[in-house]
Design an enzyme around this catalytic site. Sequence first.
Site, short mmCIF file in Angstrom:
data_model
loop_
_atom_site.label_atom_id
_atom_site.label_comp_id
_atom_site.label_asym_id
_atom_site.label_seq_id
_atom_site.Cartn_x
_atom_site.Cartn_y
_atom_site.Cartn_z
NE ARG A 135 8.41 -3.27 2.74
CZ ARG A 135 8.02 -3.56 3.27
NH1 ARG A 135 8.23 -3.26 4.43
NH2 ARG A 135 6.46 -4.64 3.90
CE LYS A 152 -1.42 -9.78 0.10
NZ LYS A 152 -0.32 -9.14 0.24
CD GLU A 206 -0.65 -12.68 3.12
OE1 GLU A 206 -1.39 -12.11 2.13
OE2 GLU A 206 0.14 -12.72 3.52
CB SER A 259 -0.96 -0.22 1.10
OG SER A 259 -0.42 0.04 2.68
CE LYS A 274 1.54 -13.15 0.22
NZ LYS A 274 2.05 -12.80 -0.51
#
Length: 340
Positions: free
Chosen positions: A33, A137, A178, A26, A220
Amino acid sequence: MNFDALNAIAKAMVAPGRGLLAADESTGTIKKRFDSIGVENTEANRQTYRDMLFTTEGFEQYTSGVILFEETLFQKSLAGQSFSDLLQSKGVIPGIKVDKGAQPLANAHEDETVTEGLDGLRARLEKYHAAGARFAKWRAVINITENAPSDYAIHVNAHALARYAALCQEAGIVPIVEPEVLMDGDHPIDVCEEITDLVLDAVFAELSAQDVYLEGMILKPNMVISGKKCPEQASVQEVAERTVKVLKRRVPAAVPGIAFLSGGQSDVDATAHLDAMNKIGNLPWTLTFSYGRALQAAALKAWGGKTEGLDKGRAAHLHRAKMNGLAAQGKWNKGLEKGA
Ligand code: 13P
């Protein structure tokens, strides 16, 4: 519902020697990061970075699909083609993160969350399908602490995962289900095994109750692993054996594939664990990767936000994709890392 089409997409997502690149951070997560390499979180920088990943020559040999954030699905590559078309031209399936993130769960301890995003999802899925997305996902987050998880948190997250999965299949989109048991904390591997077992049991009960077509989904999960701060860290072989043991108990053989998250493991650990599981062999489903950090960390660092770093970033991405492609077949060994 076209069952055969869903099954064909799910199988393609876990084709031999290929796995998924999770590039669906997002806007808030990609900021973290970028902060780590001192790059400003602008739309142009996000476009340049993801363009670097998706124009890595040869990554498609090891990459069956890419999970995109909504912005990226509707964004163009630097050469002016939509990212969705660029990926499809390489035989890589575009996917889309559709959840709206984990929010505090009412009437629960503050360590517990529930993932939101079901309202209006049917209409959004239609739009994503039209843009080329063929899988989606949704990530549920289960925290292990002194106070968590409760049965309540496990149940509501499993319920939401199944509701999401059913809506995806109705839209012709394969759901990646997930349920992530976090590796944060100091708990030993036994606790992770016990909680992962409970969570998968609840998730498959809900999928069954809501009539989700198991042949048309991908699981996942986290691996069964020691808490990050636990003084005693389980060996690669132990992680592989315990993870396979829990999956065999809880995941029906009708599910075509299991694509793990990396969850904060080091790049090489994530590869070594996947490889060790595949070396066990004789498994009813395909085991592969759906890594975010473990596929991108080296590429992000090599790029460093600089034009002259782009080729180094692509080389780092290709190397990790190749290593994980080998691990997905149980053909990796540590010596191969020297090629980096
Ligand atoms: P990590 O591999 O970095 O855990 O990310 C995978 C992912 O998609 C988490 O939702």
